[in-house]
Design a protein around this motif. Structure first.
Motif, short mmCIF file in Angstrom:
data_model
loop_
_atom_site.label_atom_id
_atom_site.label_comp_id
_atom_site.label_asym_id
_atom_site.label_seq_id
_atom_site.Cartn_x
_atom_site.Cartn_y
_atom_site.Cartn_z
N ARG A 73 0.84 -1.20 0.00
CA ARG A 73 0.00 0.00 0.00
C ARG A 73 0.88 1.25 0.00
O ARG A 73 0.77 2.12 0.86
CB ARG A 73 -0.94 0.00 1.23
CG ARG A 73 -2.09 -1.00 1.11
CD ARG A 73 -3.03 -0.62 -0.02
NE ARG A 73 -4.12 -1.58 -0.20
CZ ARG A 73 -4.08 -2.63 -1.00
NH1 ARG A 73 -2.97 -2.87 -1.69
NH2 ARG A 73 -5.11 -3.43 -1.12
N CYS A 74 1.77 1.31 -1.00
CA CYS A 74 2.67 2.46 -1.11
C CYS A 74 1.85 3.74 -1.19
O CYS A 74 0.89 3.83 -1.95
CB CYS A 74 3.54 2.32 -2.36
SG CYS A 74 4.55 0.81 -2.37
N ARG A 75 2.25 4.72 -0.43
CA ARG A 75 1.42 5.91 -0.28
C ARG A 75 1.36 6.75 -1.55
O ARG A 75 0.39 7.49 -1.75
CB ARG A 75 1.90 6.74 0.91
CG ARG A 75 1.80 6.01 2.25
CD ARG A 75 1.73 6.99 3.40
NE ARG A 75 0.63 7.93 3.26
CZ ARG A 75 -0.64 7.64 3.55
NH1 ARG A 75 -0.97 6.43 3.97
NH2 ARG A 75 -1.57 8.55 3.40
N TYR A 76 2.36 6.66 -2.41
CA TYR A 76 2.31 7.44 -3.64
C TYR A 76 1.53 6.72 -4.74
O TYR A 76 1.40 7.23 -5.86
CB TYR A 76 3.71 7.78 -4.15
CG TYR A 76 4.59 6.58 -4.45
CD1 TYR A 76 4.44 5.83 -5.61
CD2 TYR A 76 5.61 6.22 -3.57
CE1 TYR A 76 5.24 4.74 -5.88
CE2 TYR A 76 6.42 5.14 -3.84
CZ TYR A 76 6.24 4.41 -4.99
OH TYR A 76 7.06 3.33 -5.25
N PRO A 120 -2.65 4.47 -1.33
CA PRO A 120 -2.75 4.75 0.12
C PRO A 120 -3.87 3.95 0.76
O PRO A 120 -4.97 3.83 0.22
CB PRO A 120 -3.02 6.26 0.16
CG PRO A 120 -3.55 6.61 -1.20
CD PRO A 120 -2.87 5.69 -2.15
N ARG A 121 -3.58 3.39 1.94
CA ARG A 121 -4.50 2.45 2.58
C ARG A 121 -5.84 3.08 2.94
O ARG A 121 -6.87 2.40 2.94
CB ARG A 121 -3.85 1.87 3.85
CG ARG A 121 -4.59 0.69 4.44
CD ARG A 121 -3.84 0.09 5.62
NE ARG A 121 -2.54 -0.43 5.22
CZ ARG A 121 -2.36 -1.65 4.71
NH1 ARG A 121 -3.39 -2.45 4.53
NH2 ARG A 121 -1.14 -2.06 4.39
N GLU A 122 -5.85 4.39 3.22
CA GLU A 122 -7.12 5.01 3.57
C GLU A 122 -8.09 5.06 2.38
O GLU A 122 -9.29 5.22 2.57
CB GLU A 122 -6.91 6.42 4.13
CG GLU A 122 -6.23 7.38 3.19
CD GLU A 122 -4.73 7.41 3.39
OE1 GLU A 122 -4.13 8.46 3.08
OE2 GLU A 122 -4.17 6.39 3.85
N ASP A 130 3.88 0.72 3.45
CA ASP A 130 2.80 0.44 4.40
C ASP A 130 2.56 -1.06 4.50
O ASP A 130 1.47 -1.56 4.21
CB ASP A 130 1.52 1.17 3.97
CG ASP A 130 0.48 1.20 5.08
OD1 ASP A 130 0.77 0.72 6.20
OD2 ASP A 130 -0.64 1.68 4.82
N ASN A 167 -2.70 10.47 -3.97
CA ASN A 167 -1.39 10.24 -3.36
C ASN A 167 -0.83 11.45 -2.63
O ASN A 167 0.32 11.42 -2.17
CB ASN A 167 -0.38 9.73 -4.39
CG ASN A 167 0.01 10.77 -5.44
OD1 ASN A 167 -0.51 11.89 -5.43
ND2 ASN A 167 0.90 10.41 -6.33
#
Length: 348
Positions: free
Chosen positions: A31-34, A37-39, A151, A215
């Motif tokens: 779940r790389c934020r760029y 993203p997990r949310e 993540d 992102n």
């Protein structure tokens, strides 16, 4: 094929179609934020159902259509492509596409981009099936930074071991893609470059891009290519390398001591839209002509509706010949505006 082209298929800016990225899934185990993203891409997110995905025979048929129009390189992407069941079977089918000749288009290169977590398990089968090259996304070498960026609870050692497995299987040289973000992993730029030099892999630093709308892109978090090159040159003597082909996206530098090369992809600070030769096909068969596009053209409906190869060729040619995308060149200081497809949906 019912039809082919004698001259290159060009878009409205004179750019040929030479590269096709085939997404085989929108799912990923990180779940790389760029990217994811997990949310946003959490437990309740509705990923594609299996019957929505293009079947392997459909992917292969469309790949042959694109090759007939001038595509020379195919790259399998995702999401994470190694999550697609029986992926080596698709690789085998694609690798059977004939190579180009003097008077006929053909497939010159078949590659795959992965996060590397599952690479130890699949590298031998992929190589045996005919995969020629592999690129691994790796943004940090230490566990803390890797797990923060991706993540995940998976250790970075899993990816590093996957790289070893790929090289053991003959998928060498391996390329490494690293997305730099200021204040997150840019402080370890030289460490990554030194590791790549010592390991014998080709490293490419990528400017943080505003792909999609989830992102949290900010220009201040982007480390520009000029700074990257300066920091590498301060540690090791380098010189620029001429591109090997039209549409090459990485600015390449050779280490003068013979320790290989390093590349920088500067989509934000030095956009290369004028030389872009890439088309992208989503896992459900939508043709995108730009990484920053909002929507694609549905080819799956044609495939499953009984269209002939000639009709598919004409449809793809019509889309590409009408193409005028140059989003990175038009990017404002605050970034791109409006809806954009997410990177996990069509690959980077």
């Amino acid at each position: 094929m019912e039809s082919s082209v004698a001259s290159p298929l060009l878009d409205r800016l004179g750019r040929p179609v030479r590269d096709l990225r085939l997404s085989v899934t929108d799912r990923c185990n990180l779940r790389c934020r760029y990217c994811m993203p997990r949310e946003v891409f959490g437990p309740e997110y509705a990923f594609l159902e299996r019957d929505e995905l293009l079947r392997f025979e459909e992917l292969t048929r469309l790949a042959r259509i694109f090759v007939g129009l001038g595509v020379r390189k195919l790259r399998l992407t995702g999401g994470e492509p190694l999550l697609r069941r029986d992926l080596p079977d698709l690789v085998a089918a694609l690798s059977a596409i004939p190579a180009p000749t003097e008077d006929q288009p053909g497939l010159a290169d078949l590659a795959l981009t992965t996060n590397g977590v599952l690479l130890r398990r699949f590298a031998p089968a992929l190589a045996e099936a005919g995969l020629r090259r592999i690129t691994v996304s790796l943004d940090a070498l230490d566990d803390a930074t890797f797990r923060q960026l991706a993540d995940t609870n998976a250790p970075v050692g899993t990816v590093l071991d996957g790289i070893v497995a790929a090289r053991e299987a003959g998928l060498d040289p391996v390329k490494i893609n690293c997305v730099l973000q200021r204040g997150v992993n840019d402080g370890r730029l030289e460490e990554l470059a030194g590791w790549a030099r010592d390991t014998g892999v080709t490293l490419r630093f990528i400017e943080f891009m505003d792909v999609g709308t989830t992102n949290g892109w900010l220009r201040d978090r982007m480390v520009p290519a000029a700074e990257v090159a300066e920091r590498i040159a301060a540690r090791w003597a380098i010189e620029p390398v001429e591109p090997t082909h039209h549409g090459e996206v990485a600015e390449r530098y050779r280490y003068l001591d013979g320790a290989g090369e390093v590349g920088i992809i500067a989509s934000v600070s030095r956009p290369f839209c004028g030389d872009c030769t890439r088309a992208r096909l989503s896992a459900v068969g939508e043709l995108y002509t730009c990484l920053f596009a909002a929507r694609g053209t549905d080819l799956r409906a044609l495939v499953r509706g009984g269209a002939s190869d000639g009709e598919l060729t004409a449809a793809v040619a019509a889309v590409w010949s009408a193409r005028s995308d140059r989003a990175s060149e038009l990017r404002a200081e605050a970034g791109l505006s409006g809806p954009r497809v997410e990177m996990s949906y069509i690959g980077g």
